[in-house]
Design a protein around this motif. Structure first.
Motif, PDB file in Angstrom:
ATOM      1  N   THR A  35       1.316  -1.565   0.043  1.00 30.81           N
ATOM      2  CA  THR A  35       0.361   0.269  -0.025  1.00 30.81           C
ATOM      3  C   THR A  35       0.808   1.109  -0.115  1.00 30.81           C
ATOM      4  O   THR A  35       1.966   1.337   0.819  1.00 30.81           O
ATOM      5  CB  THR A  35      -1.245   0.102   0.926  1.00 30.81           C
ATOM      6  N   HIS A  40      -5.547   7.386   4.175  1.00 36.46           N
ATOM      7  CA  HIS A  40      -5.985   6.158   5.254  1.00 36.46           C
ATOM      8  C   HIS A  40      -4.555   5.228   5.569  1.00 36.46           C
ATOM      9  O   HIS A  40      -3.982   4.997   4.798  1.00 36.46           O
ATOM     10  CB  HIS A  40      -6.741   5.052   4.235  1.00 36.46           C
ATOM     11  N   CYS A  45      -6.365  -0.275   5.851  1.00 31.09           N
ATOM     12  CA  CYS A  45      -6.866  -0.434   4.172  1.00 31.09           C
ATOM     13  C   CYS A  45      -6.757  -1.496   3.833  1.00 31.09           C
ATOM     14  O   CYS A  45      -5.925  -2.447   3.744  1.00 31.09           O
ATOM     15  CB  CYS A  45      -5.760   0.881   4.204  1.00 31.09           C
ATOM     16  N   PRO A  87      -5.118   3.270  -1.229  1.00 28.64           N
ATOM     17  CA  PRO A  87      -5.353   2.542  -0.041  1.00 28.64           C
ATOM     18  C   PRO A  87      -6.863   2.873  -0.133  1.00 28.64           C
ATOM     19  O   PRO A  87      -7.330   3.997  -0.390  1.00 28.64           O
ATOM     20  CB  PRO A  87      -4.446   3.416   1.632  1.00 28.64           C
ATOM     21  N   GLY A  89     -10.067   2.472   2.200  1.00 32.59           N
ATOM     22  CA  GLY A  89     -10.356   1.877   3.680  1.00 32.59           C
ATOM     23  C   GLY A  89     -12.140   2.396   3.874  1.00 32.59           C
ATOM     24  O   GLY A  89     -12.354   2.318   3.254  1.00 32.59           O
ATOM     25  N   ASP A 147     -10.839  10.452   6.236  1.00 34.55           N
ATOM     26  CA  ASP A 147     -10.199   9.205   4.765  1.00 34.55           C
ATOM     27  C   ASP A 147      -8.880  11.135   4.708  1.00 34.55           C
ATOM     28  O   ASP A 147      -8.494  10.603   3.556  1.00 34.55           O
ATOM     29  CB  ASP A 147     -11.038   9.640   4.393  1.00 34.55           C
TER      30      ASP A 147
END
Length: 247
Positions: A35, A40, A45, A87, A89, A147
């Motif tokens: 990631t 996130h 995530c 990522p 989330g 976020d």
């Protein structure tokens, strides 16, 4: 000896526990999607490539996934994303225009995070938890959301408080509604031992100390006590998002 810096690869055995993968599956390969930095936290995530290939199963391998994203085939919160390591989330909205499908990332009692299919109408908005509020130049309030978003509001508008939830349109971030963190509203537990459970917040007990304040939630499994900071408000009398049944 100098540091080599951040590694570009992620070994499957060392991936975070919330990922729904077989870590010792030799046939799946030694490495996994790493990631990238984004909106996130890396420990909570899902990399985009993992969602497409392993969870939604719309592709069979990374090559097919890359082909789809390069053709603007994946929309996250109203924006086309082309990075397989991007990522994704909690509460993010994923749209796949080619197959006319939309999904939302939700907390899961079995896996930490899950992908849930939603309607086209529901894909037009997302929920964002207010983690902090600061005042910037000009006396404007800045809402810091879970976020990574920051939304500016008038300082005179005092209804917004930490742990409350904004319902915003995507991608233009227009505030559609606000749900205060209080008793008798709908909440979802997104961290801790009871992750994924949801229900009416029946009682809030304020205490001093880290994670000392307790929220009591009436879930289908009975009354659950959890930390204030583990609760995500998802509606007033009823939830505003679809919550699927988990096995």
């Amino acid at each position: 000896m100098g540091s080599k810096g951040n590694k570009r690869h992620q070994k499957r055995l060392a991936t975070p526990g919330h990922l729904q993968i077989r870590r010792k599956d030799r046939s799946a390969g030694k490495f996994f999607f790493k990631t990238n930095a984004g909106p996130h936290s890396k420990d909570f995530c899902l990399p985009l490539g993992h969602v497409l290939r392993d969870l939604l199963k719309v592709t069979n391998n990374s090559k097919e996934s890359k082909f789809i994203v390069n053709k603007n085939g994946v929309i996250i919160d109203g924006i086309s994303r082309k990075d397989l390591n991007f990522p994704i989330g909690l509460m993010d909205v994923i749209e796949l225009p080619e197959i006319n499908k939309a999904y939302r990332i939700l907390a899961s009692k079995n896996h930490g995070l899950m992908v849930s299919e939603i309607t086209k109408e529901e894909s037009k908005f997302k929920l964002c938890r207010i983690n902090n509020i600061t005042t910037v130049k000009g006396g404007i309030q800045q809402l810091h959301l879970h976020d990574g978003r920051n939304i500016l509001v008038k300082k005179s508008d005092t209804k917004y408080k930490t742990r409350g939830t904004l319902k915003i349109s995507v991608p233009n971030q227009e505030i559609l509604d606000y749900f205060e963190f209080k008793e008798n509203v709908q909440g979802m537990i997104y961290r801790g031992a009871h992750t994924g459970l949801s229900g009416m917040i029946s009682k809030l007990t304020k205490r001093f100390g880290v994670n000392a304040s307790i929220a009591q939630i009436a879930t289908s499994s009975g009354e659950i006590n959890t930390s204030y900071d583990y609760v995500f408000v998802i509606g007033k009398k009823d939830t505003v998002i679809d919550l699927p049944m988990e096995e």
